[in-house]
Scaffold this active site. Structure first.
Site, mmCIF file in Angstrom:
data_model
loop_
_atom_site.group_PDB
_atom_site.id
_atom_site.type_symbol
_atom_site.label_atom_id
_atom_site.label_comp_id
_atom_site.label_asym_id
_atom_site.label_seq_id
_atom_site.Cartn_x
_atom_site.Cartn_y
_atom_site.Cartn_z
ATOM 1 N N CYS A 1 -9.563 20.658 19.075
ATOM 2 C CA CYS A 1 -9.549 20.902 20.524
ATOM 3 C C CYS A 1 -9.029 19.678 21.243
ATOM 4 C CB CYS A 1 -10.945 21.243 21.002
ATOM 5 S SG CYS A 1 -11.656 22.576 20.055
ATOM 6 N N GLY B 1 0.862 -1.176 0.000
ATOM 7 C CA GLY B 1 0.000 0.000 0.000
ATOM 8 C C GLY B 1 0.898 1.225 0.000
HETATM 9 N N1 LLP Z 1 -1.695 -6.415 3.851
HETATM 10 C C1 LLP Z 1 -2.316 -6.474 5.047
HETATM 11 C C2 LLP Z 1 -3.025 -7.696 5.442
HETATM 12 C C3 LLP Z 1 -2.274 -5.356 5.908
HETATM 13 O O1 LLP Z 1 -2.873 -5.430 7.097
HETATM 14 C C4 LLP Z 1 -1.603 -4.190 5.488
HETATM 15 C C5 LLP Z 1 -1.536 -3.014 6.375
HETATM 16 C C6 LLP Z 1 -1.013 -4.166 4.214
HETATM 17 C C7 LLP Z 1 -1.071 -5.312 3.430
HETATM 18 C C8 LLP Z 1 -0.317 -2.959 3.654
HETATM 19 O O2 LLP Z 1 0.824 -2.637 4.339
HETATM 20 P P1 LLP Z 1 1.851 -1.505 3.861
HETATM 21 O O3 LLP Z 1 2.139 -1.674 2.417
HETATM 22 O O4 LLP Z 1 1.184 -0.226 4.075
HETATM 23 O O5 LLP Z 1 3.024 -1.763 4.719
HETATM 24 N N2 LLP Z 1 -1.994 3.089 9.565
HETATM 25 C C9 LLP Z 1 -0.612 2.668 9.624
HETATM 26 C C10 LLP Z 1 -0.359 1.432 8.826
HETATM 27 C C11 LLP Z 1 -1.221 0.254 9.209
HETATM 28 C C12 LLP Z 1 -1.079 -0.878 8.237
HETATM 29 C C13 LLP Z 1 -2.052 -1.951 8.502
HETATM 30 N N3 LLP Z 1 -2.009 -3.012 7.559
HETATM 31 C C14 LLP Z 1 0.280 3.836 9.195
HETATM 32 O O6 LLP Z 1 -0.229 4.929 8.983
HETATM 33 O O7 LLP Z 1 1.485 3.683 9.111
#
Ligand code: LLP
Length: 418
Positions: A347, A280
């Site tokens: 706030c 992602g």
């Molecule tokens: N696959 C699964 C099953 C996941 O739970 C996630 C992210 C991804 C792929 C993608 O991961 P990435 O490519 O972003 O590493 N809100 C947090 C990140 C939480 C990610 C949760 N799962 C932040 O702002 O850093």
């Protein structure tokens, strides 16, 4: 240390000023070229190392259907990793076929499971009890389960999703038995998935993580006497958020991952399962700048620069203490005379976008750029203090395109009968 790919945009500032005048602030501004570069870097590195692979874009990082469609048009093989009915709808709106989507939920309700089954996408279950619920709907031909390998890694403790404190996945000790019972229940073919943390820049992690996954895969295969068709190593592919970090070299990363595949499955790729990844952040994270305007400057015990964007626009700093580079547009090289906290209008004292950073002099109305906000920016934005969510714009060839209009206050109350 590598220069930020969008730093020239901030220094030059003309395109950013134009879009902020046309669409207002706060404004998530995406750069199509950077998204294409990210897709190409990952796809090319995978293609060099794997004959069979699948990229599932993690919709949770940014669910804008226009962005998904933009990515899918550039890379038609791109699938989607969805974790809710809403994320499945985003994929559908982007014309990503459900046959190229996977549903990875956790603690899924019956409605969630029904929606995933109805879509026809692949299902990746978080737990044995999820399978018990799913059986009330159907027994799919193919299924995968999520492994909790007993360890995890992530930029912040809050985004580690493997290990004893993690709520995700099936403990390594129990997982083979879950496959065995799914086989007995009539599932014909299987995959294995593991996502044990996010925002990782240590390339060795991806080798070690793949080793853990393939070791478990081998054990499962021994127990059920079937080959696993797909191995998803999840994601965790990080991006630099500060100047002294380097981006991942995906050629190196997938070289390392391929080495582990060779160790376990031999040299001949036709014996390898399909490698799946679910990035992602690495696809969209560095491709967006959140634009905001200075609404107030206060010299108190500290100096505060107040913006029209705050924790409701970008949650990451308040939630994890995450650091995002922040610049005054057009003034990247200007002398940084002051030390400031950058805050919004919420706030809540956790409403900070940056703490104690050196900053150039600013005046009310100045345009501010908050970097690396393409992933988990808009998708985690909310309406606290009854602030409508911002707009999103895509800058690419031709005129900038509004890809999500600004929410209005009326929108917030649309579902209230008063
Ligand atoms: N696959 C699964 C099953 C996941 O739970 C996630 C992210 C991804 C792929 C993608 O991961 P990435 O490519 O972003 O590493 N809100 C947090 C990140 C939480 C990610 C949760 N799962 C932040 O702002 O850093």
């Amino acid at each position: 240390m590598t220069k930020h790919p969008l730093l020239n945009e901030v220094q030059d500032g003309s395109r950013l000023k134009n879009v902020s005048e046309e669409f207002g602030t706060p404004l998530y501004t995406y750069f199509g070229e950077q998204i294409r570069n990210n897709l190409d870097r990952i796809d090319t590195a995978l293609r060099a190392n794997f004959k069979k692979y699948q990229i599932y874009y993690a919709v949770k990082s940014n669910n804008n259907p226009n962005l998904l469609a933009f990515m899918h048009q550039h890379l038609p093989t791109l699938g989607a990793d969805c974790s809710s009915p809403g994320e499945l709808l985003a994929a559908e709106r982007a014309s990503i076929p459900f046959t190229n989507c996977v549903y990875t939920g956790n603690y899924e309700s019956m409605d969630d499971l029904q929606c995933a089954v109805d879509s026809g996408c692949e299902i990746n279950l978080d737990d044995e009890t999820s399978f018990t619920r799913l059986k009330n709907i159907c027994i799919p031909e193919y299924i995968s389960f999520r492994l909790n390998p007993g360890v995890g890694k992530g930029r912040f403790a809050e985004i580690v999703t493997g290990g004893r404190e993690a709520k995700f996945g099936i403990p390594v000790e129990n997982i083979a038995a879950v496959y065995k019972s799914a086989l007995t229940d009539g599932v014909k073919t299987f995959g294995l998935q593991c996502h044990s943390g996010s925002a990782i820049l240590d390339q060795k992690h991806f080798r070690e993580n793949t080793q853990l996954i393939l070791k478990t895969a081998r054990h499962i295969e021994d127990i059920i006497n079937h080959r696993l068709l797909k191995i998803s190593i999840g994601s965790g592919f990080g991006i630099p958020y500060v100047d002294d970090e380097d981006p991942l070299n995906f050629n190196d990363v997938f070289d390392l991952v391929a080495e582990v595949f060779k160790e376990f499955y031999g040299q001949h790729q036709h014996d390898w399962p399909i490698l799946c990844i679910e990035p992602g952040r690495a696809l969209v994270g560095d491709a967006a700048i959140l634009l905001a305007q200075v609404t107030g400057i206060k010299d108190s015990y500290k100096t505060f620069i107040g913006l029209d964007a705050g924790m409701e626009t970008l949650m990451r700093p308040a939630l994890y203490g995450a650091v995002h580079r922040i610049y005054k547009v057009g003034a990247v090289t200007e002398k940084q005379n002051i030390t400031v906290d950058v805050t919004g209008r919420i706030c809540e004292n956790t409403d900070r976008l940056a703490v104690d950073i050196p900053f150039p002099d600013v005046v009310e109305g100045d345009l501010i750029a908050i970097m690396d906000t393409g992933a988990y920016g808009y998708s985690m934005a909310h309406q606290f203090n009854t602030r409508p969510r911002p707009a999103e714009v895509l800058v690419d060839k031709g005129a900038p395109r509004l890809i999500r209009s600004r929410e209005t206050i009326e929108d917030i109350f649309r579902n209230c009968d008063n």
